[in-house]
Each structure stands twice: as C-alpha cells, then as structure tokens.
Enzyme design. Structure first.
Site, PDB file in Angstrom:
ATOM      1  N   ASP A  81       0.819  -1.213   0.000  1.00  0.00           N
ATOM      2  CA  ASP A  81       0.000   0.000   0.000  1.00  0.00           C
ATOM      3  C   ASP A  81       0.852   1.262   0.000  1.00  0.00           C
ATOM      4  OD1 ASP A  81       0.886  -0.859   2.561  1.00  0.00           O
ATOM      5  OD2 ASP A  81      -0.386   0.674   3.467  1.00  0.00           O
ATOM      6  N   GLU A  82       0.234   2.325  -0.410  1.00  0.00           N
ATOM      7  CA  GLU A  82       0.757   3.678  -0.237  1.00  0.00           C
ATOM      8  C   GLU A  82       2.221   3.840  -0.662  1.00  0.00           C
ATOM      9  OE1 GLU A  82      -2.019   5.126   3.486  1.00  0.00           O
ATOM     10  OE2 GLU A  82      -0.066   4.264   3.963  1.00  0.00           O
TER      11      GLU A  82
END
Lengths: 706, 706
Positions: free
Chosen positions: B317-318
């Site tokens: 993620d991210e």
C-alpha cells in the site's frame, strides 16, 4: 451514567472538593531520614534531561530510563532520549561513587542525598542502589503548580533505619506466575523494600526446577514451577532494582510436595499426593535417614548455585511430631543420640542442615523454631512468634528479623502494622543488641490469594510497612500515613500493580449478566466499600476451600482497611454528639446511602447466584444504618431512647457483627458509638467534647469485648 | 465514598434499576446461525463435569479446561478436575469427529451444534475448532435463576458466514509485547475471530528476528522485536485457540526500518534512521536491484518456514513514487522494460515477489494496490479502499477480504462498523463471485495506541465486527447489538483484556497528586464519559506526536462510542418534545450533572498540568449543558425563544463542536436537537411525535453539515 452524575449536585454543599493546596507537606513514602524544604522549585518540562557523573553502569542507566518513562507517563511530556552531555545543563545530575556490591547484600550502602534548587537537582550516592532509592524519591517529589510540573526545592539526606526490609511471597500454596512477581518487585522498589523472600516449597507445591532431582518439581507442582532459567530472570529483575531474592525451602515439615516424587524421605511410608487443603499437616522429613542428607546436599547445592544471595532460608516452622512419634526407628534414634524429644530431633536436623548450607557457602535463616544453642551465631532468626522471641534471640547474640505483626494475609488495617516496631521505644535491648535486629518482612501467605487478588492483599498496606522499616521510629502519625498512602497507592498502579484494577473488575464480574449496568455495579461496589474480609484465620472455618477453589467471591473482592469506615469514623468528631453541624449531615448522608445500598441490593443480584451469600449482609447493612439514623435523631431531639430500644438495637448490632460470607461490616463500631451516645446523652452536659467522645468510645468498645 | 452513595437516594425514582428478567432473549455474540429455545434449563453446580466422546486431543482438552476455569471464576464454584468417565453422567458431552486441519486454515470447518436439555448438554462438531467455537457459546449461555446457575435449554446449529474473520494488529509503529498479543488472542477466540494479522514491518520498526539478515531487526527495531522462538510461541498460542497468524511484511513502501541495516535496498542512498513520525514517507525499495530479490528470497524463505499459515501478506500500500522518479537508473529501467509508470514498476516488483512467495509454498495477500492482471488468481486482495474495489477484484476472479469500514483506529462508533457488510444486500455480485469474498478484518493501526491503551481501542467494538463476520446478514439490530455488547465487554475482562481496567487507572493518574481523592477522580471520569477522541485522521493535525510521545493524555483516556451520549440520545424520545414526563426529568438531570462537572473541574485539576488542555472543554461542557437546560425550559413553558437566543446558542454549540485537546464532546448533537425543538416548537402542534422528532433531527443535522 446518570446515576453517577447526580451526586455532584447533592454533594456540592456537603463534601469539600479536594482543592489544590500549596503547603510544605510532602507525599513521600517512606519518609526520608531528613528533609528540609528550601524556597522555590525546579520546573519539569519537555527539556527535562539527566546527567550522570562519576560511576555509571547498566543498572543505573536502566533505572534512570525507567524513572524518566514514569515521569513521562505521569506528565504526558516527551523527553529527549539519552543523557545530557553537559551536566551543567541537566535537570537532574546523578553523582554515583561506585557500583556497590556485585550481588545485592544486607550490608549494601543504600544512602543518598538530594539537593533540589530552582535550577537543578543533584543527587549523591555512594552506590548505585543508593541512587536507585533516590530516583524513587525524586519521582515521588513531583508536584505541580499553575506553571506546570515541578520538583520543590528541597534538601534530603536519606538512609534506611534497617538493612533488611522484605516482602515474603508464598508461591507454594497458590502458584504465582512470573508477571505477579515482576510487578510486585517493581512495587517493592517504589517503596524502597530490598528483600523478596520467596517461600518456594510447601505441602501444596514444590515450585522450583531441580535438575538433580527432577521428580521433586515434576511430581510436586502440577506443572506450576519456575525453571532455573526463569528464576534467574526473576533474580536479575530484582537485582536491577537493588532487591535481594532469599529463597526458602521449608523443612522438615511443610514438605508433603517433596514426598510425591520422593516418598523415601518421609517419616511414614508413602505414597504421597500434593496436599490440596490448608493447615498444618503430619508429613515430615525423616531426620534419621542418611539418604535425606544426600539429597539435600545435592539439591541445596544446586539452589546455592542458582540463588546468589548470601542467605538460604530453611523454614523450620510448625513441625508436627506425630509421624516422628509413630515411627519406632526414629524414636530409637532419638533415644540413642540422647536428643530428648522432637525439638531435639529438629535441632539435630538443623545442625546437619547447617553444615550442608555452610559447605555451599551460604548462611542459614529460619523461623523462630530453629533457634538452638548449637547453631552458629551468623544465622538469622525470622520471628513469626513475636518481638519477645526476636529480642531473646538478639540477647543470645543472634541476628533476627521481625515478621510477627506484619502478616498481611491476616487482613489487619495498615495502621496496626505501621505501629508495630521491630525495636519498640521501650526495648530492653542494649544498643549493641539492637544492631542484631536487621529489620523485618511483610508476609504474603497464599492460602487465600490468587494471581488476581494478591496485589490487593499486598498493596497498599505494604507501603506503610516499608516506611516502618526505612524511616525513623518517630515517623508514626497514622493520619498522615493514610494521607500519603492513598497517593502512593495510586502511583503504584503506574508500575503495573493491579490492586485497584482487579477488585474493580471483580466487582463487575459479581454483577453477572448485569455487569453492563453501571447502577448494579455501583451498588455492589458501595457494599464492598463498607466490608472487609474476616481477619486472622477465621475464613478457613467459614468457607470450605482448597487449592482449587476459585477465589472470586465477595470475601476475595473485599479489601482490608475499609476507607469508607475510616471516613465515617473521622466524620464522627466530638461535635457529632452535639446537635447539628456539617458532620451530622455527613454521617446522616452516609448512613442513609449505605442503608439504601443494603435495601436495594437483593433485587439487583438475582442474576448472580454467587452473590446469594450477600443477602443476610445486605439486610444487616440496611438495618444497622437505620439504627444509626435513629440514634442521630435521639441525639438531635435530645431524647434519651427507651430501654427497649437500647436492648434491641445493641443486640441487633451484635448480630450484625457476626461475619457472613466471610466478610465483616466495617462500620458497626462507629454506629455502636452513635447508639451509646444516644443512650448516654444526659452525661454529655457534664463533659467536654473530648471527654464525652472518649466516654462513648470506651463504652462502645466495652460492649464489643463481651 | 460519601459522594458516590448519595446518588442512590436521588435516583431511586429516576432510573430503573436493572432488574432481573426471565426472557427468551439471549446474550450471545456473535449470534448463532440458528437458535431455538426449548423449555427448561440445565443446572450448573459443583457437580459440573464434561465428557469427551469421539476424537480428543491436547488442543480440545486445553480448551475444555480453560472454559471450565472461566466458568468457575464466574460462578465461584469449584468443579472436580478431569473429565467424566461416564458420558451419561456428564453435564456437557462433546462429540468431536476429528482434529481438523493440522494448521488452522481458511477452509477449516468451524461448525458445531449444541443441544441443551434439562439433564445434559450435547455438543457435536466435525472438528476441534468447531468445538472450540461451541465452547465459547456454551459459556456465553450461562444464566441464572433463583435456584442458581444454569444453561437454558436450547438447540443451536451454528457456522460462520465468512471463513476469514480477522483482526490486524500493527506492531510496527508502536511495539506491542507478548502479553498484549496473547490477551487479544483470547479476546478474539471469545468472539470467534480466527485470523490474527500481524503487521510486522513498518517505517517505524522491523519487529521480527531474521537469522539470515540480523541487521534488519537489530538496527530496525530499538530492540523491540519478536525472536523466532517468541513468534512460534504466539503462533502456537493462536493455534490452540483455532486462530491463524498471517504475517505482513509491507513492501516496497513503508520500509524505512529495513534500510537502517540495509540501505542498499533503497531507491535513494542512505544512511537511514528509524522513522519516528507518522505519515506516508518517501523511502521505498529499489525494484531494479537484484540484491533486493536475493535478500527477499532469503528473508521470506525464513519467514515462510516460521509462519505455518498458507498466506503471506506483502502489504503493497501507499507507495510514493518520488524516490523512484528521482532515481535515473530506476527510470531507465521503467523505460527499458516498458513498464509505463510507477504503478507498472510496482506490478513488476509484485510479480517478482509473487514468484518468491510461490517458491516458498505460500499464497500472496496484499492491499488493493497489488491488484494486477499478471498476478495469479489465488492471491487475496485486502481492501482498505472500499467495497467497490473489493467487488471489482471479485469480478476479476480474485478472492478478497474487506477492511474498509473496519478501521477501528479511526474511533468510529461500533454501529457504523456493525452495519458495514462485506457483501451488502444490494450487491451486484453473482453467487459465485460472492464466494470469493472470504470475509474481513478489523485493523488496529497503532500510531495512537500504546500497550496501555490498545485494548480499549480494539474492545468492545471488535466484538460487534466479529458478529458481522460470523452471523447471518439479517442480524443487524443496533440496539440489541449494544445491549449484548455491554455484556460481552464485561465478560472479555475475564480473559485478561484491559479495555475497562486501564482507562479507569489512567483517569486516576490524570488526577495527579489528588488521585487518592475519589471526588476528583469521579469528576474526571464523568468528563471522560461524555467525550470521544477525535475521529478519522484528525488527531495528527492537532497534536504533534511521534513514536516516543507518551499516550497518557485526555485523548488517550477517552474512548470511542460514548455510552453516556447514547443514553442521552435514547432518553430524548419523541415525548421529550412535549411537556414533562420521566424523560424530561432524566435529560434535565443529565445536563445539570454534566454542567456541574464542567463547572467544578477547573478547581480540581490544579495539581494536574496534564489536564490543563481540558479547561476549554470544561467551559464548553458547562455552557452547552446550560443551553440545553434553557431549551428544556422554553419547551416546558411553551415559549419560543427570542431570535437573539437562537443565534447565539447555535453559534455557541458550533464553537463547542470544534475539538479541543484532541477530543470531542459527544453530547452536542442531542443538545442541538433540544435547541431546535425549542425554536421550532410552534410546528409540533401540527405533527405526530414521530414526525416532530424527525423534523427536529433533520434540522439539527442540517446545521451540523454547514
């Protein structure tokens, strides 16, 4: 929710809110040997930082880190990590002269001085342990004002009155896992105790791994024992806090659990099973058996290597002679060796034991019973029998410590332990003999404590005992002790102790499926506030319990030393006995409320059969409060109650004084005073308030004794 | 003490005591798939004993023992140890068909049935895990009547709606020691959750020992990591409770802590330090570096051997592309491989990773971003973005779990999570596609939780989420959920969770040196009852905190989902808006009391600078309660307030709605409704109570949105 809130309205005019005060009072416990306030104070803010000058080591640094973290938790401030490189810029400078003893010892120098000015605090200590003690004082000094947190400017010179300040935890009867021991070590360190006495073996459990004789722990413990690695972890945890760990292996009695794996050591043929009940039991080692000394030599050698402390405790208490008497071989041995009797046989055993212990480089410590002229003078006698037997030992040249009067399992109030002095003012000992009294130990015998309840039995009362051992004899103001004890008690939560958290959760549990209902929970809590577990050894006679009985009932949730009862007694000043006044209002409010607790409880615990035993108690509570209120009315109206009332109410109070559910109502005595005051009110016109109060109290006490 | 007691007098006529009721309501959570009450009940007394028929093993026996001990603790009864030899004579018979999977797996059969009659309870389960689930149900069934404890006669057929019911604990940002994990595993088991997702590596910490690459944990963790032996202990503890442990190693972003020891893996030259702040940071692995894959092969091979679960979570993620963009070599690689952009580069990385994971015998799971057509179909997508992205994945044939809507770190009320369904009623997925939705996970991200506060963030709300994952979709009565949640929340204390104990202790700590004063502590508690920490990601903007900031302030003591606010809203029935009635009295009492809390607080916290931030809050509380009381008066007298009042009071409420001290007053909305009701009261004559209430609510809500 709502139920809790109303109170503020009602009470705004009754109770004094605990307003902030700026006085020269301190909250330290134990009180230091000498303290002088200066003017000003040292700010504690985000730039707080510590410098170390002189000796430094891992133990000191870890203690500094723990103290800084506790200071952060309390203030909500984050401090820079690490030490100040420039001592001049540090908030607190610690100047430590040496590491002190490699192994915590009874002759460790624990002194320190602390000088706090507006700009800096400077601590001096000859040893790291001294610095550890000083760090706890520093933390307890934390105060606050309009401009934030601060430490008052102060000059402290401190050292303990006694070098041996202990807490015994009995892990034999009820097993106490690692986390219990660790959090209690942190609590001990917070109040400057320095000996953890572990009562490791009992009829009900053998709690240490023996690599040489593994059947001892394997068959004697239900799997609840410390491995040697775990015990080393405990010892190191204690050492890091300047605390000695003294192991006790109780012999030759209290040894049933040994015999499960080694029946051949007993005075009567086996097989043996772990004892589940409480009491003093027959099984006892056979002192005539050479195998026994061989095993003890091996086992104690192993333990002497595991436990670094100079002392090894051999118990020696409560030996029942029955199995010795019944064994012809043993009786023949007694005759042959000219030992006279069982006491002589135990002395023979102790002498043999003493040699083994000396051989393994340790000094012996044991309970009163071991005292015998044939033993070396450097043994320590731990007195459970009383100050006299301790003084006797000292007069014979033995060192000793006092535990009589510090039996915290007996549920006595803190003040009673607090006023019990190892060397009372009226001692007949010479100054030289007095030096032989090394200190004392609070004893947490564990028949009636589980890991869930043990903290509330040890704390906060043990903090008061710790003050007795550390502080000058003259520090003995009971009111001020209780004031400081309440503060220290709350602070002890920060080191992980559960003496407040667990009773609260246990009360919720007692509410059964209504545990989500705050009203029900509060009602039970209010009941619990005015009761105390039965004292002394009464509970065993009232509740049939063994090692596997769950300790989750009312008597386990109740705590010693009811603060509510103390508050009621306090509100009953001399003025109470004259008409009107704030105190009358307060006492009336208390009794009315408690009466209502008693009245409403039965309806609230219908989902909780575990609380059925509280029903007679609730009835007592309702009725004694009503009696108290009636007495107040008689006093207020100036009417002397009729004879009939007098007789029936005193009888009712006495019936209520009979313990139920293994708990006592702690407010009976003050209510009895109200009744006596009502009855005797004619006499009050002839007396001062003080005299009158004394008169009433003495009559009320007399009744109690009958 | 006294302050607490008065309440009963005042409230006896206001609040309904939680009286015992005998209904066919049950207190189970999660609710079973099917339950039918029969007549009668099975007594639970000291002769309680369990028999096992069919398959038996250590895991089943340990679970039986734990259940029996919890039953003992709650009832105060001691049961005989061991199992019944004669099944006919047993209280509970467990018939288990098999051990089930050797390693807890997503396709484990967790079903069981339970038939309770007057004479016996019989549980059938195809696997031990099914029996474990049934044992929790059995314990939750414990009820009571005049004749003691009992289990109602009942017929239950139960199985989970979803096979993946998880709780993520982020041990990367704030370290959580062993005891935190263990007690939460016990809590999970109590509500039938079956996946502990450990978020092990983060920018702020690398929390697992790597024997192959020890610099990872040695330099990346401040010493706060699990040894492999400790992690095995956790895995085994979980397995014993039928819980899988899914490890997450978040890559290629969120990896700063990896680079402290291995800067060569990063996309930008080092050196790197452990990140102390919160946020999304630039450091990212260099997917063009063959050394990286070599290390990952070694490290993940090691982890694949350590964690027995079929799945390995790679995060994903991210990922911020900045360091990739700035690196010419990386950009050249993107061009050369025709990867288009950073997303393409991450997909390339994931494909390489996927091969490594497959090689080590595991299936891959990652966050939304990993979804890419080149990945195998048996990966699991964990959706933090939302149900749409989960449904998309399912339509493409990927299995998935939902975490969006279950972010318990965002401090939303339980009902919001509870009504969030992994497969909502209006789903567009085909039944086949629906099968690909395996379940969901609550996520305990740890920026703002310490070991002291984490339980109060996870519990009790996660029990409501557990019900969403286990129980039929139709079980969604919010009021009944809250009723049962309160009961389960109290019971969760018995497995060691501290969600109630710790906030209570933290409140005492906030009282500073007045923590021994029950009045001060109660006042702070009453404030805490009506506040909630700010929701979403607001706190970071309000308080400048890092990994070392102590989480002991008001916002940490406050809890989500204020029960007091719920109680106020509940008391404001349609009838409130007409004159008089019990509800008016209750609402008046609540507002009066809370107003007084706000009024008296400032004087009580002078010794607690940590509470200074609560001063504006106290002022708000006092004033909004006064506004509410004024509104009630206008309503009672039938007077429409003047325009001036209207404008200034609405403005005052809106000012009070601005969070302070990173907390919100949870009672503003109901007070706003009172104000609107007072303003709009002319209209109520034209409406039914329901219509009127709706009208007021909608106007109050409108204002809020402005």
């Amino acid at each position: 929710m709502i139920k809790l809130l109303i109170l503020f309205l009602t009470l705004a005019f009754v109770a004094m809110p605990g307003a902030a005060q700026e006085t020269k009072q301190y909250n330290l416990m134990p009180a230091p040997a000498s303290l002088r306030f200066q003017s000003g104070r040292l700010a504690v803010n985000t730039s707080f930082i510590i410098a170390v000058k002189g000796h430094s080591d891992a133990r000191l640094l870890a203690a500094i880190d723990r103290m800084a973290r506790r200071l952060e938790v309390r203030t909500g401030l984050a401090f820079a990590r690490g030490l100040a490189s420039d001592a001049a810029a540090a908030t607190l400078v610690i100047q430590c002269q040496s590491a002190g003893k490699a192994i915590p010892a009874v002759d460790e120098d624990e002194s320190y001085s602390l000088e706090v000015s507006n700009s800096q605090a400077v601590m001096n200590a000859p040893t790291v342990v001294g610095a550890l003690r000083g760090l706890e004082t520093f933390l307890q000094l934390l105060g606050a004002g309009a401009d934030g947190y601060s430490i008052p400017a102060v000059s402290i010179q401190d050292r303990p009155r006694f070098p041996w300040r202990g807490l015994l935890i009995d892990i034999g009867r009820h097993w106490q896992p690692m986390e219990v021991i660790k959090r209690n070590l942190d609590g001990m360190a917070a109040v400057k105790l320095n000996v953890l006495h572990l009562h490791i073996t009992e009829d009900q459990g053998f709690r240490i791994e023996s690599k040489k004789y593994p059947k001892l722990h394997q068959l004697g413990s239900d799997g609840n024992y410390y491995t040697q690695a775990e015990m080393r972890e405990i010892i190191e945890y204690a050492r890091m806090r300047g605390i000695r760990v003294v192991p006790e292996f109780d012999m030759p009695g209290h040894t049933t659990s040994w015999f499960v794996g080694h029946p051949e050591l007993a005075s009567k043929p086996g097989p043996y099973q772990i004892e589940r009940k409480w009491g003093i039991f027959d099984p006892v080692m056979d002192p005539t058996n050479e195998q026994l000394y061989k095993l003890l030599d091996g086992f104690l050698g192993e333990m002497a290597a595991l436990f670094p402390d100079a002392y090894l405790h051999i118990g020696g208490d409560e030996v029942k002679g029955s199995n010795w008497k019944e064994n012809l071989k043993i009786q023949a041995f007694v005759q042959q060796k000219g030992l006279k009797d069982n006491h002589g046989l135990q002395a023979y055993f102790n002498q043999r034991l003493s040699k083994i212990i000396i051989k393994h480089g340790k000094k012996m410590i044991g309970w009163d019973e071991i005292l015998h002229p044939d033993l070396p003078k450097d043994i320590v006698v731990q007195s459970w029998r009383g100050p006299q037997s301790l003084a006797e030992a000292a007069k014979k040249g033995y060192t000793g410590i006092l535990s009589n009067g510090y039996y915290i399992d007996l549920i006595e109030p803190a003040w009673r332990h607090y006023l019990n002095d190892p060397i009372p003012e009226n001692t007949t000992l010479t100054p030289e003999e007095q030096k032989l009294i090394l200190g004392g130990e609070a004893t947490m015998w564990s028949e009636w404590v589980s890991p869930e309840t043990i903290d509330s039995r040890i704390w906060p009362r043990t903090a008061a005992i710790a003050e007795r051992f550390w502080s000058p004899r003259e520090v003995k103001d009971v009111d001020d002790m209780y004031r400081r004890l309440a503060i220290v008690s709350a602070q002890l939560e920060d080191v992980g102790l559960l003496h407040k958290k667990n009773p609260a959760a246990m009360i919720r549990r007692l509410a059964g499926s209504l545990s989500g209902d705050e009203y029900v929970v509060e009602t039970i809590k209010n009941l619990v506030d005015v009761i105390e577990p039965v004292k002394g050894y009464k509970r065993g006679a009232m509740q049939n319990a063994t090692q596997i009985t769950p300790l989750t009932r009312l008597a386990d949730v109740a705590r010693p030393d009811s603060a509510a009862a103390r508050e009621l007694a306090k509100a009953m000043t001399g003025r109470l006995y004259v008409k009107s006044g704030d105190e009358v209002d307060r006492v009336t409010a208390m009794l009315t409320s408690w009466g209502y607790v008693g009245h409403s409880l039965p309806n609230l615990i219908k989902q909780s059969p575990i609380m059925d035993e509280a029903l007679p108690l609730a009835k007592d509570l309702e009725e004694i409060c009503e009696i108290g209120l009636q007495a107040i009315k008689y006093l207020n109206y100036g009417n002397v109650p009729p004879d009939e009332w007098r007789a029936s109410k005193i009888a009712r109070l006495e019936a209520a004084a009979i313990p139920k559910a293994a708990v006592e109502l702690a407010i009976i005595q003050p209510i009895k005073e109200l009744v006596i005051a009502a009855i005797e009110q004619e006499k009050r016109k002839t007396m001062s308030a003080e005299e009158w109060k004394k008169h009433v109290k003495s009559l009320a006490a007399e009744k109690k004794k009958q």
